[in-house]
Scaffold this active site. Structure first.
Site, PDB file in Angstrom:
ATOM      1  N   ASN A  87       0.773  -1.292   0.179  1.00 15.25           N
ATOM      2  CA  ASN A  87       0.029   0.128   0.040  1.00 15.25           C
ATOM      3  C   ASN A  87       0.661   1.160  -0.045  1.00 15.25           C
ATOM      4  O   ASN A  87       2.110   1.386   0.577  1.00 15.25           O
ATOM      5  CB  ASN A  87      -0.915  -0.029   1.243  1.00 15.25           C
ATOM      6  CG  ASN A  87      -0.254   0.559   2.437  1.00 15.25           C
ATOM      7  OD1 ASN A  87      -0.327   1.923   2.430  1.00 15.25           O
ATOM      8  ND2 ASN A  87       0.299  -0.255   3.332  1.00 15.25           N
ATOM      9  N   GLY A  90      -0.404   6.917   1.552  1.00 16.84           N
ATOM     10  CA  GLY A  90       0.059   8.237   1.925  1.00 16.84           C
ATOM     11  C   GLY A  90      -0.795   8.865   3.113  1.00 16.84           C
ATOM     12  O   GLY A  90      -0.853  10.323   3.277  1.00 16.84           O
ATOM     13  N   LEU A  91      -1.251   8.248   4.339  1.00 17.39           N
ATOM     14  CA  LEU A  91      -1.749   8.707   5.427  1.00 17.39           C
ATOM     15  C   LEU A  91      -3.037   9.620   5.131  1.00 17.39           C
ATOM     16  O   LEU A  91      -3.269  10.675   5.900  1.00 17.39           O
ATOM     17  CB  LEU A  91      -0.646   9.731   6.199  1.00 17.39           C
ATOM     18  CG  LEU A  91       0.530   8.669   6.800  1.00 17.39           C
ATOM     19  CD1 LEU A  91       1.397   9.631   7.307  1.00 17.39           C
ATOM     20  CD2 LEU A  91      -0.290   7.737   8.055  1.00 17.39           C
ATOM     21  N   CYS A 148       5.593   5.100   9.092  1.00 19.89           N
ATOM     22  CA  CYS A 148       4.956   5.212   7.945  1.00 19.89           C
ATOM     23  C   CYS A 148       6.011   5.137   6.659  1.00 19.89           C
ATOM     24  O   CYS A 148       6.803   6.158   6.835  1.00 19.89           O
ATOM     25  CB  CYS A 148       4.033   6.177   7.695  1.00 19.89           C
ATOM     26  SG  CYS A 148       3.169   6.165   6.061  1.00 19.89           S
ATOM     27  N   ASN A 210       5.464  -2.063  11.826  1.00 15.88           N
ATOM     28  CA  ASN A 210       4.907  -1.531  10.647  1.00 15.88           C
ATOM     29  C   ASN A 210       5.340  -2.261   9.092  1.00 15.88           C
ATOM     30  O   ASN A 210       6.072  -3.202   9.506  1.00 15.88           O
ATOM     31  CB  ASN A 210       5.188  -0.094  10.496  1.00 15.88           C
ATOM     32  CG  ASN A 210       4.124   0.887   9.785  1.00 15.88           C
ATOM     33  OD1 ASN A 210       3.347   0.416   8.914  1.00 15.88           O
ATOM     34  ND2 ASN A 210       3.894   1.904  10.260  1.00 15.88           N
ATOM     35  N   GLY A 263       1.021  -9.718   9.538  1.00 17.87           N
ATOM     36  CA  GLY A 263       0.279 -11.038   8.813  1.00 17.87           C
ATOM     37  C   GLY A 263      -0.444 -11.960   9.726  1.00 17.87           C
ATOM     38  O   GLY A 263      -0.602 -13.211   9.223  1.00 17.87           O
ATOM     39  N   GLY A 284      -4.502  -7.095  10.750  1.00 18.96           N
ATOM     40  CA  GLY A 284      -4.728  -5.783   9.841  1.00 18.96           C
ATOM     41  C   GLY A 284      -5.063  -6.311   8.384  1.00 18.96           C
ATOM     42  O   GLY A 284      -6.420  -6.457   8.299  1.00 18.96           O
TER      43      GLY A 284
HETATM   44  C1  SIN Z   1      -0.387   4.820   4.759  1.00 21.00           C
HETATM   45  O1  SIN Z   1      -1.234   5.762   5.194  1.00 21.00           O
HETATM   46  O2  SIN Z   1       0.435   5.174   3.775  1.00 21.00           O
HETATM   47  C2  SIN Z   1       0.060   3.818   5.619  1.00 21.00           C
HETATM   48  C3  SIN Z   1       0.317   4.171   6.956  1.00 21.00           C
HETATM   49  C4  SIN Z   1       1.538   3.319   7.519  1.00 21.00           C
HETATM   50  O3  SIN Z   1       1.944   2.372   7.236  1.00 21.00           O
HETATM   51  O4  SIN Z   1       1.872   3.752   8.663  1.00 21.00           O
END
Ligand code: SIN
Length: 339
Positions: A87, A90-91, A148, A210, A263, A284
């Site tokens: 993914n 980007g928060l 992140c 993370n 996982g 998750g």
């Molecule tokens: C994201 O929003 O890019 C993911 C956040 C994360 O992995 O901490």
């Protein structure tokens, strides 16, 4: 395989079904079971609320919230990989004002224990977020997302440097009224050194791990699959890395509570993290394929403990660290060599 378990569904309000005590404590806070959601996989819980009662989980961990609303990175920003998912969101999020007005009250009204994940682009921003959360009904703990991978600048991955990681935790700890957990990145040479820095700075606990920074290339289009080029890898592919991180950090700091993740799809996966030293786990990526996964993991964990003759979660936390010399591998007895 011995990993197969038969799930026994029991009423949510039975405190110790099958005679198994699933409760756990992190930094002095009681949770009725050790299964949480993972930040980023269920926003602020409303999506999962249509599938199950969110108060059935140990806690809901919300998507990392920033001060301002944010639309995130361009699409495509998700990709399937072998046993995993990339993914580069980007928060994306509504910003702290909307979160406090709408999302946290929604969780509080349902009796959920809520761990609010926060993310900032500077130390000061983290401190301001913790300040805004102070004294809010429904807030149980803060998870400080300093890891992140989807930020514009690698220098913003605060968890990759012990000094910046500690600076963020100091700012949050100073402003916060609840326990602070720091979420660390596996993309470092020595995760124990980062753990030591944040614990010394005042983190009461750790969230491990993370996603790992990864990428995929479309071999027909001959360019990266994700518009953001790189992304965070999650799902079963990273579980051994996550278990290793939990094990190493628990060995170094056995008294520091850990929320383990990476996982987890089944109760047996959750048990593996507890044995490595986690006091709770987060589910998750599994919710994308099965929104019931977190509550199913609670039921399966209970069954897995019962099958092993264990009556309490507390009895398995860190148990894989005990007596490696007496380890007996699973499986049939070795066949004698007839020669
Ligand atoms: C994201 O929003 O890019 C993911 C956040 C994360 O992995 O901490």
């Amino acid at each position: 395989m011995s990993d197969m378990v038969t799930t026994v569904h029991v009423p949510a309000n039975d405190p110790a079904p099958l005679g198994i005590d699933l409760s756990t404590r992190l930094a002095g806070v009681y949770f009725p079971n050790p299964v949480f959601t993972a930040s980023g996989c269920a926003a602020a819980g409303q999506e999962l609320g249509q599938f199950f009662d969110v108060a059935r989980l140990g806690a809901m961990v919300t998507k990392s919230i920033m001060l301002e609303p944010r639309s995130g990175r361009p699409t495509p920003r998700m990709a399937e990989t072998p046993s995993g998912m990339l993914n580069s969101i980007g928060l994306q999020g509504p910003g702290i004002d909307a979160f406090l007005q709408r999302d946290l009250p929604w969780l509080a009204e349902r009796g959920a224990r809520t761990v609010v994940s926060i993310a900032g682009s500077s130390v000061e921003e983290y401190g301001r977020l913790a300040q805004r959360l102070r004294g809010r009904p429904g807030l149980t703990m803060i998870e400080v997302n300093i890891s992140c991978p989807n930020v514009e600048d690698r220098g913003q991955v605060f968890a990759c440097n012990p000094r910046t990681a500690a600076d963020v935790v100091t700012a949050v700890r100073r402003a916060s009224s609840v326990p602070v957990f720091a979420k660390l990145s596996p993309d470092v040479t020595d995760i124990v050194a980062i753990a030591e820095a944040v614990v010394t700075a005042g983190a009461e606990g750790l969230s491990l791990i993370n996603t790992l920074l990864g990428m995929a290339i479309d071999t027909h289009a001959m360019r990266p699959v994700l518009a953001g080029v790189t992304g965070g890898l999650s799902g079963p592919a990273i579980r051994p890395v996550a278990v290793r991180c939990v094990y190493q950090v628990h060995a170094a700091f056995p008294d520091v509570p850990i929320i383990g993740m990476g996982g987890i799809r089944t109760g047996v996966d959750a048990l593996e993290f507890l044995l490595a030293g986690a006091s709770a786990v987060s589910v998750g990526t599994a919710v994308f394929g099965d929104p019931h996964a977190p509550v199913r993991v609670v039921d399966e964990l209970r069954t897995a403990l019962a099958e092993r003759g264990v009556t309490s979660v507390a009895d398995v936390i860190g148990r894989a660290h005990r007596d490696p010399a007496t380890y007996v591998p699973e499986g049939p007895d070795p066949v004698e060599d007839p020669a």
